[in-house]
Structures are given as structure tokens and as C-alpha cells.
Design a protein around this motif. Structure first.
Motif, PDB file in Angstrom:
ATOM      1  N   LEU A 139       0.824  -1.214   0.000  1.00  0.00           N
ATOM      2  CA  LEU A 139       0.000   0.000   0.000  1.00  0.00           C
ATOM      3  C   LEU A 139       0.855   1.259   0.000  1.00  0.00           C
ATOM      4  O   LEU A 139       0.406   2.309  -0.463  1.00  0.00           O
ATOM      5  CB  LEU A 139      -0.934   0.008   1.219  1.00  0.00           C
ATOM      6  N   ALA A 197       1.703   2.743  -5.188  1.00  0.00           N
ATOM      7  CA  ALA A 197       1.134   3.942  -5.817  1.00  0.00           C
ATOM      8  C   ALA A 197       2.159   4.610  -6.732  1.00  0.00           C
ATOM      9  O   ALA A 197       1.813   5.093  -7.818  1.00  0.00           O
ATOM     10  CB  ALA A 197       0.642   4.925  -4.761  1.00  0.00           C
ATOM     11  N   GLU A 244      -2.243   5.670  -8.173  1.00  0.00           N
ATOM     12  CA  GLU A 244      -3.189   5.558  -7.067  1.00  0.00           C
ATOM     13  C   GLU A 244      -4.457   4.803  -7.441  1.00  0.00           C
ATOM     14  O   GLU A 244      -4.950   3.962  -6.684  1.00  0.00           O
ATOM     15  CB  GLU A 244      -3.565   6.968  -6.583  1.00  0.00           C
ATOM     16  N   GLY A 245      -4.994   5.072  -8.618  1.00  0.00           N
ATOM     17  CA  GLY A 245      -6.240   4.420  -9.018  1.00  0.00           C
ATOM     18  C   GLY A 245      -6.093   2.919  -9.164  1.00  0.00           C
ATOM     19  O   GLY A 245      -6.932   2.147  -8.679  1.00  0.00           O
ATOM     20  N   ARG A 295      -5.676   1.302  -5.698  1.00  0.00           N
ATOM     21  CA  ARG A 295      -6.933   1.186  -4.953  1.00  0.00           C
ATOM     22  C   ARG A 295      -7.791   0.045  -5.501  1.00  0.00           C
ATOM     23  O   ARG A 295      -8.418  -0.701  -4.737  1.00  0.00           O
ATOM     24  CB  ARG A 295      -7.686   2.514  -4.984  1.00  0.00           C
ATOM     25  N   GLU A 296      -7.832  -0.096  -6.807  1.00  0.00           N
ATOM     26  CA  GLU A 296      -8.590  -1.197  -7.404  1.00  0.00           C
ATOM     27  C   GLU A 296      -8.044  -2.545  -6.940  1.00  0.00           C
ATOM     28  O   GLU A 296      -8.806  -3.438  -6.515  1.00  0.00           O
ATOM     29  CB  GLU A 296      -8.535  -1.108  -8.927  1.00  0.00           C
ATOM     30  N   ALA A 313      -6.159  -3.235  -4.291  1.00  0.00           N
ATOM     31  CA  ALA A 313      -6.220  -3.439  -2.846  1.00  0.00           C
ATOM     32  C   ALA A 313      -7.644  -3.610  -2.339  1.00  0.00           C
ATOM     33  O   ALA A 313      -7.883  -4.342  -1.379  1.00  0.00           O
ATOM     34  CB  ALA A 313      -5.536  -2.269  -2.137  1.00  0.00           C
ATOM     35  N   PHE A 314      -8.612  -2.903  -2.963  1.00  0.00           N
ATOM     36  CA  PHE A 314     -10.008  -3.028  -2.534  1.00  0.00           C
ATOM     37  C   PHE A 314     -10.627  -4.354  -2.961  1.00  0.00           C
ATOM     38  O   PHE A 314     -11.467  -4.911  -2.271  1.00  0.00           O
ATOM     39  CB  PHE A 314     -10.855  -1.895  -3.118  1.00  0.00           C
TER      40      PHE A 314
END
Length: 282
Positions: free
Chosen positions: A167, A171, A176-177, A180-181, A183-184
Motif C-alpha cells: 500500500l 502507488a 493511485e487508481g 486502490r482497485e 487493494a479493494f
């Protein structure tokens, strides 16, 4: 091997070879868990290896790869479970949470040893690279993959906030986008997608080809003035590693405070029982 790396002959979880002529070290993950899963031996030996290679004047670049068909299945949950047992038992008070915080920080230091090694590290990834495997390659300088490589920031699937560097480092690598995809969702990413988002620099047909390419790239790096190469790595990492260190401290404290949950216990039970977990947000 050079004088500083002769003490690495008795490793359990990885093998180290040094080509003195080309001044390249090769670190191969061995497990001993299935799929080179990362258990206590791995976390103990990883900083020993990279600290020794950092100090060895015979080494100017490092290739990091996995044995067998896969780079790594990530954290060896059964082997690491004794450390987590007090938290999973419920009502964890300050003492077990503090011990767990210390454990997280120790694992973080193990991964940090890869990033902090002054010699450039080229990761050659084939097959699965999951969870802790992604943490480790994120700490490498350059990542190459074979066409069958698959990547996953899988921690969310087992009710864990990734806390060993993915995390904090990804990035800057994928944006970042995309981070996030990944990791989520915890979804699997194939080699083609990994190349498109910049997780890997290039994809090669198979494991033999990617390892050959990593060795060639490491040789090209090793042919340059070593102190200048190390200086370039130091300058490039100066600001980023300060931000990473801050992020690692924060996530370690966050997980020591909030990781114990019914969902974590359910994830552990589902893993051992080989079934899909049912998360309830408790």
C-alpha cells in the motif's frame, strides 16, 4: 561467494549464488512452504541475505526469483498462525496487541531490507505472486514477468489490511487508481494487465526467458560504475522511502488496534477448511 556472503550457505527458505565474474547475485525463493510460501524462516532470512549482499563488493546487482512454477503464494498462514492466535482468541488486551505490533514491524523490516539494499534488485516473476510476494517485488527496483505470471494484493480477501509495503510502495509504481482497485478487490491480475499498469516493465514468453532477461539486465547494470549506480538508487529512493516509512508505522499501529475481528477468525477458519469465507463486518 564473496567474503560477506559465505555465511549464507545454510539458508532454509532461499538459495543465494554469486557470479563473481559478472558481479551478479541470484536469490531464489525455496519456501519451504508450498509455492514458496513465506513462513518464519523466510522472514528471518530475507534481511540476512540482503544485508550481506549489500556489503559484498563482489555484488553489483541482484536477481530475485522463485523456485518451481511460482514466485510465491505469499504469507504461509498456517506457519504464522501461532503469532496471531492470541488476537484471534478475542478480547485481546494491550500485551498481545503490543507483541503483534512488534511482529508486524519485524516483518516490515524484512521487506525493507530489499528496498534498502544499495545494489539494484531485478525481480523475475513467474506463476503466482500473491500478498507478501507483491510486497517483496514492490520493494525491488525493477520487475519482469513471464506470460503466465499472476499478481494479487490478496490481503483484503483474508480480512487484513496489507501492512508490509504494497500500500505504501505501489502507488508510485502503478498509480493511485490502479492500487486502490487492486487493494479493494484483491483480484488477480495477469501479466498483460500488470505490464499495462506498470507493475512490470516487460513480459517474456516463459520462466526461462524472463530469468534470462533479468540476468541480462542485471549484467548491464553491473557493468556501470557501481558507486554511481548506488548513488542513483539512493537519490531516487530518498523522498519515497521517507513516505513509505511513515506509512508503514501507521499501518502497523492500525492493524495492531483493529485487525482482531470475527472476520479475521472467519478468514482463517475458511482457509483451513478450504471453503469460501462469509464476512459479517464484525
Amino acid at each position: 561467494m564473496g567474503r560477506m556472503t559465505t555465511k549464507l550457505d545454510d539458508l532454509v527458505s532461499m538459495k543465494v549464488t554469486v557470479d563473481v565474474a559478472d558481479q551478479i547475485a541470484e536469490v531464489t525463493l525455496l519456501g519451504p512452504g508450498k509455492g514458496n510460501a513465506m513462513g518464519p524462516d523466510f522472514w528471518r532470512e530475507l534481511p540476512l541475505v540482503f544485508t550481506a549482499l549489500d556489503a559484498d563488493d563482489d555484488v553489483r546487482a541482484i536477481v530475485l526469483t522463485g523456485s518451481g512454477a511460482n514466485f510465491s503464494y505469499g504469507l504461509d498462514l498456517p506457519a504464522m498462525m501461532p503469532t496471531w492466535a492470541p488476537l484471534l482468541a478475542g478480547d485481546a488486551l494491550a500485551a498481545p496487541r503490543t507483541r503483534f505490533l512488534d511482529e508486524i514491524r519485524q516483518l516490515q523490516r524484512s521487506v525493507n531490507a530489499v528496498a534498502e539494499c544499495r545494489k539494484p534488485v531485478v525481480a523475475a516473476v513467474s506463476g503466482w505472486c500473491i500478498g507478501g510476494g507483491v510486497d517483496v517485488i514492490a520493494a525491488a527496483d525493477i520487475r519482469l514477468a513471464s506470460a503466465d505470471a499472476k499478481f494479487s494484493v490478496r490481503e483484503v480477501k483474508v480480512a487484513i489490511v496489507a501492512d508490509l509495503g504494497s500500500l505504501q510502495r505501489l502507488a508510485a509504481i502503478v498509480g493511485e487508481g490502479h492500487l486502490r482497485e487492486l487493494a479493494f478487490t484483491g483480484r488477480d491480475v495477469d501479466a498483460a494487465r500488470a505490464e499495462r499498469i506498470g507493475l512490470v516493465n516487460e513480459v517474456f514468453p516463459d520462466q526461462v526467458a524472463v530469468l534470462a532477461a533479468a540476468r541480462t539486465l542485471a549484467a548491464e547494470i553491473a557493468a556501470n560504475p557501481p558507486l554511481v549506480v548506488q548513488g542513483v538508487k539512493d537519490v531516487l529512493g530518498h523522498r519515497r522511502e521517507q513516505q513509505v516509512a511513515d506509512g508503514l508505522r501507521y499501518v502497523a499501529a492500525w492493524n495492531a488496534a483493529f485487525l482482531p475481528s470475527e472476520d479475521l477468525a472467519e478468514a482463517a477458519a475458511a482457509f483451513l477448511e478450504r471453503r469460501e469465507p462469509k464476512f459479517r463486518g464484525r
